[in-house]
Design an enzyme around this catalytic site. Structure first.
Site: not given
Length: 488
Positions: A193, A384
């Site tokens: 991320e 995720e």
């Protein structure tokens, strides 16, 4: 629980329809995803390992950041966390017992290279050697994330992500891991991320290293995009041809507060460009999304050098899509750069998690669809996905019906995408155990497994038990009562 115990999961009447979107398949089982789908769970080094000064580990930017007054809720830190460094075999036993096929973890950069570059800490590298072997002994395929936010403090003192040299530092570090673990690890992710560690860490100042600077954000964004590609090239050069090399992107489904309203629609497109496109499009050779954000393009040019457009490109084998919610956007012309503002979920009357995020499982499908639409998009995985709710043990159980309902709906949305021909081939709940949640500390609990941070006792939550039953073949009737036999 004993093998003959019956687990009854019933939809609580208090859960609003958002937990059960009508677009979710009403009934499905693991078999509907095919035999080669990857079913795992995820964790990250800094959030679970603890052992912050043991066996030669150097300090990270998060070790320093958690020492700052008021940086972390309730003054908490991750010096012990879930003690995964010493309890990893216990946690992997639980993962195996639930029937997981894959286990995602990250490596602590300063545990392996205390100064970020140079001398290798053999004891730190030995830990990951044991961890990989322990996964394989339990038939858990290891998925390794090279960088999950814990930059060595020594490198931050040299500018960290605002220093262009970070791309080379990360590439060298990736090669150290590949040379030691590449004979057994087949799935690699370069960055976790980048939008979050760049934005929250360099623009908003709420994550390490705690900077609030537009120039720092722009420099870090370009260098992270460069490191993403250079790290991929370093891994591909060092690993055998069977290795799969990917990276992960945070994303949120962005919708306008006033559909059909020109300024609101334009604001949503600008936010989408920043949140969802900034780091992926350069890897495809599309450059930065400057059509929607011309000012951003002008500012980024300061940090680009001749040849960078080519260096930003890399042909990843897969992308990890990491999605939790959606964002509703309104026009805010007085705000610089994006001229947009997010409308908080609570203000809209939407159900929220402990993080204040809207419960919107359909966002998983929407983001898979968006990323799959790129020409040349690789294989996709949900690396995720999850929801934090306040749950506590009740006797030997941890009832967490809201999280269970979220997973049922989110996994159903993945199946919806697969049935439409989208190449999504895995699902990893965040997180396997409760853990340290960065600036929020320990209050938000995402785990399939509850952790008592005082005693380190683990209890598989009802959502984890359901996940195990689902992986064992139980059929899901989304939003309805289910009675399934325990097989753990």
């Amino acid at each position: 629980m004993p093998d003959d115990t019956i687990l009854t999961i019933q939809r609580p009447l208090a859960l609003p329809p958002a937990f059960f979107p009508a677009t979710t398949p009403s009934s499905y089982s693991r078999a509907d995803f095919g035999p080669d789908f990857h079913w795992g769970a995820a964790c990250a080094a800094y959030q679970v390992e603890g052992a912050w000064q043991q066996q030669g580990k150097g300090p990270s930017i998060w070790d320093e950041f958690t020492r700052r007054p008021r940086a972390i809720a309730r003054g908490e830190h991750a010096r012990v966390s879930t003690d995964f460094f010493t309890r990893y075999e216990q946690d992997l036993d639980l993962a195996q017992g639930l029937g997981l096929t894959d286990f995602r973890f990250s490596v602590s950069w300063p545990r392996v290279l205390p100064e970020g570059v140079g001398a290798i800490n053999r004891r730190g590298l030995d830990f990951y050697d044991r961890l990989v072997d322990a996964c394989l002994e339990r038939d858990l395929r290891p998925w390794l994330t090279v960088y999950h936010w814990d930059l060595p403090l020594a490198l931050q003192q040299r500018g960290g992500w605002t220093n262009r040299a970070v791309a080379d530092w990360l590439a060298d570090y990736a090669q150290v891991l590949a040379r030691r673990l590449g004979d057994r690890v087949q799935h690699w992710m370069v960055l976790n991320e980048p939008m979050v560690f760049v934005g929250a860490g360099h623009l908003l100042g709420i994550h390490a290293p705690g900077r609030r600077s537009l120039p720092a954000f722009l420099a870090a964004a370009h260098h992270a995009t460069l490191a993403q590609a250079e790290g991929g090239r370093a891994l591909r050069a060092a690993l055998p041809g069977t290795a799969r090399i990917g990276t992960t992107f945070s994303c949120s489904y962005v919708t306008p507060a006033r559909p059909g309203h020109g300024p609101s629609e334009a604001a949503a497109r600008r936010v989408d460009a920043v949140l969802n496109r900034l780091f992926v499009e350069p890897t495809l050779g599309l450059g930065y999304p400057t059509a929607e954000l011309p000012t951003l393009g002008w500012l980024l040019r300061r940090y680009q050098k001749p040849g960078d457009a080519e260096r930003l490109k890399f042909d990843f084998d897969f992308w990890g899509i990491q999605n939790y919610t959606r964002e509703v956007v309104r026009a805010a012309p007085w705000l610089p750069l994006i001229g947009a503002a997010l409308v908080p979920a609570a203000k809209r009357g939407a159900p929220t998690t402990e993080m204040g995020w809207e419960v919107f499982p359909e966002s998983v499908y929407q983001m898979l669809k968006q990323y799959a639409a790129y020409p040349g998009a690789p294989e996709l995985y949900i690396t995720e996905s999850g929801a934090a709710f306040a749950d506590q043990p009740v006797g030997s159980r941890v009832p967490d019906a809201a999280r269970l309902a979220y997973f049922q709906a989110a996994i159903g949305q993945v199946l919806r995408a697969r049935r439409e021909g989208i190449r999504v081939n895995g699902y990893f709940p965040w997180s396997f155990t409760d853990n340290f949640e960065w600036a929020e500390g320990y209050r938000p609990r995402f785990g399939l497994v509850h952790v008592d941070y005082e005693t380190q006792e683990r209890i598989v939550k009802d959502s984890g038990r359901w996940y195990g039953e689902f992986l064992a073949g139980a059929r899901v009737e989304v939003g309805s009562q289910q009675t399934v036999a325990r097989t753990l």
